[in-house]
Design a protein around this motif. Structure first.
Motif, PDB file in Angstrom:
ATOM      1  N   MET A  34       0.972  -1.230  -0.043  1.00 31.18           N
ATOM      2  CA  MET A  34      -0.058   0.109  -0.111  1.00 31.18           C
ATOM      3  C   MET A  34       0.750   1.202   0.034  1.00 31.18           C
ATOM      4  O   MET A  34       1.955   1.224   0.312  1.00 31.18           O
ATOM      5  CB  MET A  34      -0.779   0.059   1.250  1.00 31.18           C
ATOM      6  CG  MET A  34      -1.953  -1.115   1.130  1.00 31.18           C
ATOM      7  SD  MET A  34      -3.189  -0.838   2.455  1.00 31.18           S
ATOM      8  CE  MET A  34      -4.237   0.197   1.856  1.00 31.18           C
ATOM      9  N   GLY A  35       0.529   2.129  -0.628  1.00 29.78           N
ATOM     10  CA  GLY A  35       1.203   3.446  -0.657  1.00 29.78           C
ATOM     11  C   GLY A  35       0.412   4.645  -0.673  1.00 29.78           C
ATOM     12  O   GLY A  35      -0.692   4.590  -1.073  1.00 29.78           O
ATOM     13  N   TRP A  36       1.088   5.911  -0.553  1.00 22.66           N
ATOM     14  CA  TRP A  36       0.494   7.104  -0.889  1.00 22.66           C
ATOM     15  C   TRP A  36       1.315   7.817  -2.106  1.00 22.66           C
ATOM     16  O   TRP A  36       2.386   7.751  -2.110  1.00 22.66           O
ATOM     17  CB  TRP A  36       0.623   7.973   0.189  1.00 22.66           C
ATOM     18  CG  TRP A  36      -0.354   7.786   1.457  1.00 22.66           C
ATOM     19  CD1 TRP A  36       0.223   7.071   2.307  1.00 22.66           C
ATOM     20  CD2 TRP A  36      -1.504   8.067   1.479  1.00 22.66           C
ATOM     21  NE1 TRP A  36      -0.851   6.768   3.348  1.00 22.66           N
ATOM     22  CE2 TRP A  36      -2.173   7.450   2.940  1.00 22.66           C
ATOM     23  CE3 TRP A  36      -2.524   8.822   1.041  1.00 22.66           C
ATOM     24  CZ2 TRP A  36      -3.379   7.673   3.321  1.00 22.66           C
ATOM     25  CZ3 TRP A  36      -3.795   9.238   1.427  1.00 22.66           C
ATOM     26  CH2 TRP A  36      -4.383   8.554   2.626  1.00 22.66           C
ATOM     27  N   TYR A  37       0.514   8.304  -2.954  1.00 20.03           N
ATOM     28  CA  TYR A  37       1.010   8.972  -4.096  1.00 20.03           C
ATOM     29  C   TYR A  37       0.524  10.450  -4.133  1.00 20.03           C
ATOM     30  O   TYR A  37      -0.430  10.682  -3.427  1.00 20.03           O
ATOM     31  CB  TYR A  37       0.489   8.336  -5.574  1.00 20.03           C
ATOM     32  CG  TYR A  37       1.143   7.132  -5.811  1.00 20.03           C
ATOM     33  CD1 TYR A  37       0.916   5.902  -5.133  1.00 20.03           C
ATOM     34  CD2 TYR A  37       2.195   6.784  -6.736  1.00 20.03           C
ATOM     35  CE1 TYR A  37       1.357   4.807  -5.341  1.00 20.03           C
ATOM     36  CE2 TYR A  37       2.695   5.792  -7.280  1.00 20.03           C
ATOM     37  CZ  TYR A  37       2.546   4.670  -6.405  1.00 20.03           C
ATOM     38  OH  TYR A  37       2.984   3.399  -6.604  1.00 20.03           O
ATOM     39  N   ARG A  38       1.053  11.185  -4.929  1.00 18.90           N
ATOM     40  CA  ARG A  38       0.493  12.729  -5.005  1.00 18.90           C
ATOM     41  C   ARG A  38       0.889  13.283  -6.428  1.00 18.90           C
ATOM     42  O   ARG A  38       1.572  12.827  -7.157  1.00 18.90           O
ATOM     43  CB  ARG A  38       1.232  13.600  -3.961  1.00 18.90           C
ATOM     44  CG  ARG A  38       2.693  13.993  -4.197  1.00 18.90           C
ATOM     45  CD  ARG A  38       3.243  14.883  -3.116  1.00 18.90           C
ATOM     46  NE  ARG A  38       4.676  15.382  -3.271  1.00 18.90           N
ATOM     47  CZ  ARG A  38       5.409  15.831  -2.427  1.00 18.90           C
ATOM     48  NH1 ARG A  38       4.799  16.067  -1.144  1.00 18.90           N
ATOM     49  NH2 ARG A  38       6.552  16.159  -2.770  1.00 18.90           N
ATOM     50  N   GLN A  39      -0.020  14.207  -6.904  1.00 20.49           N
ATOM     51  CA  GLN A  39      -0.172  14.551  -8.251  1.00 20.49           C
ATOM     52  C   GLN A  39      -0.370  16.174  -8.092  1.00 20.49           C
ATOM     53  O   GLN A  39      -1.536  16.443  -7.598  1.00 20.49           O
ATOM     54  CB  GLN A  39      -0.978  14.196  -8.950  1.00 20.49           C
ATOM     55  CG  GLN A  39      -0.810  14.370 -10.695  1.00 20.49           C
ATOM     56  CD  GLN A  39      -1.660  13.405 -11.480  1.00 20.49           C
ATOM     57  OE1 GLN A  39      -2.256  12.839 -11.133  1.00 20.49           O
ATOM     58  NE2 GLN A  39      -1.192  13.537 -12.923  1.00 20.49           N
TER      59      GLN A  39
END
Length: 121
Positions: A34-39
């Motif tokens: 699982m992870g957190w991404y940002r844009q």
């Protein structure tokens, strides 16, 4: 279909903190990673922090030491604690779960709808 629902975003001044939460519709221990991404607008989506089933973590260099990814298996929630926020952290943050189904070896890759984080200078 797995659902991931993020919350906790908002507007904060530089130097402040936010904690993002990602509530999953099933046992998060089922997911390989699982992870957190940002844009940010006009930019690609980047991995901010990842957490494997084995609890190993990895972070984007620019957030190392400021952000912490964690999970609560009893609540099926993934967290991202963000401290010492900077204006360049402003982006939509997405929760992700990915891996391979053990029985079929089919890949899976689930995304939440995103939560906006805005850091003012």
């Amino acid at each position: 279909q797995v659902q991931l629902v993020e919350s906790g975003g908002g507007l904060v001044q530089a130097g402040g903190s936010l904690r993002l939460s990602c509530a999953a519709s099933e046992n998060i221990d089922n997911f390989d990673t699982m992870g957190w991404y940002r844009q940010a607008p006009g930019k690609q989506r980047d991995l901010v922090a990842g957490l494997s089933r084995g609890r190993s973590t990895n972070y984007l260099a620019s957030v190392e030491g400021r952000f912490t990814i964690s999970r609560d298996n009893s609540k099926n929630i993934l967290y991202l604690q963000m401290n010492a926020l900077k204006p360049e952290d402003t982006a939509v943050y997405y929760c992700n779960a990915r891996g391979v189904v053990v029985m079929t070896r089919d890949p899976y890759n689930y995304w939440g709808q995103g939560t906006q984080v805005t850091v003012s200078s």
